[in-house]
Design an enzyme around this catalytic site. Structure first.
Site, PDB file in Angstrom:
ATOM      1  N   SER A   1       0.878  -1.106  -0.124  1.00 56.96           N
ATOM      2  CA  SER A   1       0.075   0.093   0.120  1.00 56.96           C
ATOM      3  C   SER A   1       0.949   1.232  -0.202  1.00 56.96           C
ATOM      4  O   SER A   1       2.204   1.088   0.174  1.00 56.96           O
ATOM      5  CB  SER A   1      -0.875  -0.113   1.258  1.00 56.96           C
ATOM      6  OG  SER A   1      -1.701  -1.074   1.219  1.00 56.96           O
ATOM      7  N   ASN A   2       0.369   2.330  -0.376  1.00 54.07           N
ATOM      8  CA  ASN A   2       0.963   3.780  -0.242  1.00 54.07           C
ATOM      9  C   ASN A   2       0.124   4.601   0.765  1.00 54.07           C
ATOM     10  O   ASN A   2      -1.286   4.414   0.495  1.00 54.07           O
ATOM     11  CB  ASN A   2       1.159   4.434  -1.404  1.00 54.07           C
ATOM     12  CG  ASN A   2       1.819   3.802  -2.433  1.00 54.07           C
ATOM     13  OD1 ASN A   2       2.952   3.115  -2.294  1.00 54.07           O
ATOM     14  ND2 ASN A   2       1.615   3.531  -3.900  1.00 54.07           N
TER      15      ASN A   2
END
Length: 788
Positions: free
Chosen positions: A226-227
């Site tokens: 994820s970011n």
């Protein structure tokens, strides 16, 4: 070797009408359902806005809406959670767990073991915060009633989704199914990644292999990525808090996100992404707070190496005293050819630490799994508390009270412009000193402790909600008014201006090489704050946040392409890995003209990817000895310069010339254009998908299901940016843009099956409707009123 498998971590036709109107749902609810009432309003792309006067009604509306869109996915997943896949689909077929697709028989054995272990009953019997709150119980009960109401109203034979229409395995769900789904979600970074090994315990006990001295388990595979960026008032043009959520979860199956807006007037008003089968928002915002998660680098389990008693395969020694393993018999019904059912019995062996794994079980040693989340449901109430929190301070209090986040970091921002990062995930209490003293395998990536000494049991903190885990005082945290960011790296460089250190090593290392996705994300923030990205004046606005997040930069190309092009000019004919001479002029011209991005029409992006992946294939020096991996970097990693090293391409390295010549020859032999674009090579169903891979250093990355085929296509995208959410928290309320990359419904007949996927392909976003005025202004609003 033990290989824990965290790998590649639908739907029903919703009404689409030309004008706003009120639908009174048929009155088929049972007497128990009579207390439930909810309204479901749908806006653009079918996004449901569910309102009710209490948690039971809210769950009722949510369960009904979700079943409208994804009943088949849920029905299949319930079979998995009940351990009943072999009964319907046979023992050898692969299960529907896209993060760990093992055989149905192994899957059924594992889930039957969990259900019969009594862990769920014991957790549900505990008072809050150790067990679920009254509000959460009502939410789950209502969700079950709403899902079953839809199924009863529609009928299995009339389901809009052909995937499960009329199938014998579709039926009502129970509260136990939803609790099992939540329990399994909590175990993603632990027990659920060892399902096959746990299921094999009984067979391994019968035929232990001879000792070969190679009893070190392999590290667990990577979890979904994820970011996340939380931006404080110093980083935004208007001085408001902002947040970017970009989870990279599977695009198929039960670990997809469902977009939903949940409201209980005066109590709860939250919008965001909710994993299938969970009746609360995991990533979202309310009027003044937004939060998201990325997968933590911390250890969430340990293995214990058991020393077996002489002559006893199921007895192990602790402090020199024999201790018998527990044994739990597991029965699974298997459908034989011709449909005849047969019962298969196996066993799972257990220890004081947890289940014994059925791999690497020798005549003298075995391994047991200790999972810090084995009996954790606290995170479900924690998400409800985050949804109700009004600022970062309230979020911190909620997390300290519940201490339930299973395997994720939390990043948050509020309307006052405070940004916050913390690893509040459930982490085994293993101090650095204890790890040195008790380590039983020399692998720094995974803790394997000595199970023959009681002194190696997990410790305790006075501020922890329960023994065996670290309390809040030990957790890595950072509060800022500029920004915090994470792309699944450790906590160290959450903000490079204030590196995090001093936490137990079980939370992650410091002064280590950062992957290219982390580096490009931090560079994107720095460029925006300086105005160097050519997106206008320094500082983030909602629009520049969206453009930054989906810019499709490729950091590996930025770091390496100049040297490669220089090599091209010097050597237009290169030597392939087998010694063949290959003309590379056209390929070099294509790479020189490429825009360096991974947009749909970026000509040369796929050629670069295949070259870069070729660089990472194991190579040998001219003398035949193996070359160290990544030895083609010109400047190696330097802990004093973690965001700019390694860099540059050592064009004298034999891997460089060979990688380019090999890919040119392969493209030519297959008749593929060197200008092949992401839009031509990458699809999700019929929709072209932009983006590039994490290895290349792509922020908004995607992952396909395999290698580039001879027709110039990769298998379908199966992981990547999944629920993009950009939020600006203004005094007048939130301004939010979202896109659910794989769309709301897995039902191929639904109008919401690929509409947001097409929007994502074009680079578009959905303008979220959060306030009553915004929802009511939608000209094609539909409303379903659910009453008994």
């Amino acid at each position: 070797m033990i290989r824990p498998a965290l790998r590649r971590p639908a739907a029903l036709l919703a009404p689409v009408l030309a004008a706003s109107f009120l639908v009174a749902a048929p009155a088929r609810a049972s007497a128990a359902e009579g207390r439930y009432a909810a309204d479901i309003r749908r806006t653009e792309y079918g996004v449901p806005h569910i309102s009710a006067k209490d948690h039971g009604g809210l769950g009722y509306g949510y369960g009904y809406a979700f079943a409208q869109d994804n009943v088949c996915v849920m029905a299949s997943w319930v079979l998995t959670l009940r351990g009943e896949r072999s009964r319907h689909f046979g023992a050898e077929a692969a299960s529907d767990d896209v993060m760990d697709p093992i055989s149905n028989l192994a899957s059924d054995a594992y889930y039957t073991y969990v259900r019969s272990s009594d862990v769920l009953r014991r957790v549900l019997a505990r008072p809050a915060p150790y067990g679920p709150s009254a509000e959460l119980r009502a939410l789950v009960d209502g969700y079950v009633a709403g899902y079953n109401r839809y199924l009863a109203d529609t009928g299995v034979a009339r389901l809009p989704d052909p995937t499960c229409r009329g199938k014998e395995w579709v039926g009502p769900i129970t509260a136990s199914d939803v609790w099992m789904n939540l329990l399994d979600l909590g175990r993603v970074a632990g027990s659920s990644s060892f399902k096959e090994a746990i299921a094999a315990s009984g067979q391994a006990a019968k035929k232990a292999k001879p000792d070969d001295g190679q009893d070190r388990p392999e590290p667990k595979a990577a979890a979904p990525g994820s970011n996340a960026w939380a931006l404080g008032r110093e980083a935004t043009r208007a001085g408001h808090g902002m947040l970017l959520a970009d989870p990279h979860f599977p695009w198929n199956g039960s670990r997809r996100f469902y977009q939903v807006h949940l409201t209980i007037p005066g109590v709860l008003d939250v919008s965001g992404g909710s994993l299938y089968g969970t009746p609360m928002v995991q990533i979202g915002h309310n009027a003044s707070l937004a939060w998201t998660h990325t997968v933590s680098h911390a250890q969430h389990f340990t293995l214990y190496r058991l020393t077996l008693a002489p002559g006893g395969r199921t007895t192990y020694l602790v402090d020199g005293k024999p201790e018998p393993m527990g044994r739990q018999d597991v029965q699974v019904v298997v459908r034989e050819p011709g449909g005849v059912p047969r019962e298969v019995t196996t066993a799972v062996h257990t220890s004081r630490y947890g289940p014994v794994l059925g791999m690497d079980w020798t005549e003298t040693n075995a391994f047991a799994l200790a999972d810090a989340n084995a009996a954790n449901l606290r995170f479900a109430d924690e998400w409800l508390a985050l949804a109700a929190a009004r600022d970062v301070a309230a979020l911190r209090r909620a997390q300290a009270a519940h201490q339930g986040m299973p395997f994720v970091y939390t990043l948050a921002a509020d309307a006052a412009g405070q940004a916050y990062f913390a690893d509040t995930s459930v982490v085994p209490h293993v101090t650095d000193e204890q790890a040195r003293r008790c380590r039983a395998a020399d692998d720094p990536r995974m803790l394997v402790l000595d199970g023959s000494r009681s002194a190696c049991l997990w410790g305790a903190d006075a501020d922890a909600v329960e023994p065996g885990i670290f309390g809040p005082a030990a957790q890595p945290r950072l509060a800022r008014t500029d920004y915090v960011a994470n792309a699944n790296a450790g906590p160290w460089l959450t903000n490079p201006a204030a590196p995090l250190t001093g936490y137990p090593r079980v939370y992650g290392d410091t002064r280590t090489r950062q992957d290219l996705r982390t580096r490009v994300g931090l560079d994107m923030i720095a460029e925006r704050l300086s105005g160097g990205d050519r997106l206008g004046a320094p500082g983030f606005t909602l629009e520049t946040l969206q453009r930054s997040a989906t810019g499709k930069r490729n950091l590996s190309a930025e770091l390496l392409r100049p040297e490669l092009l220089a090599l091209c000019r010097a050597k237009p004919v290169m030597t392939a890995s087998d010694g063949t001479k290959v003309e590379v002029r056209r390929a070099c011209a294509t790479l020189a003209a490429w825009d360096g991005r991974a947009r749909l029409d970026s000509r040369g992006a796929i050629l670069w990817r295949e070259f870069f992946l070729g660089l990472n294939v194991p190579h040998r020096r001219p003398d035949g000895t193996p070359a160290p991996p990544d030895s083609w970097w010109k400047v190696p990693f330097d802990a004093a310069q973690p965001l700019t090293t390694p860099r540059g391409l050592d064009v004298t390295h034999p891997a460089v010339e060979g990688a380019l010549a090999d890919v040119v020859r392969r493209f030519t032999a297959a008749g593929l254009p060197l200008t092949l674009t992401p839009g031509q090579a990458q699809r999700y169903g019929a929709v072209p998908v932009p983006g590039c891979t994490e290895a290349e250093g792509c922020f908004d990355r995607i992952r396909t299901g395999g290698e580039l085929g001879g027709q110039g296509r990769y298998p379908d995208v199966n992981t990547g940016s999944s629920f993009l959410m950009a939020v600006e928290l203004t005094p007048a309320g939130p301004r939010t843009r979202t896109v659910l990359t794989y769309s709301l419904s897995a039902n191929p007949a639904s109008p919401y099956h690929a509409d947001q996927t097409e929007l994502f392909s074009r680079g578009g976003w959905v303008t979220e409707r959060f306030t009553e005025a915004e929802i009511g202004a939608y000209p094609k609003l539909t409303t379903t009123r659910l009453r008994s």
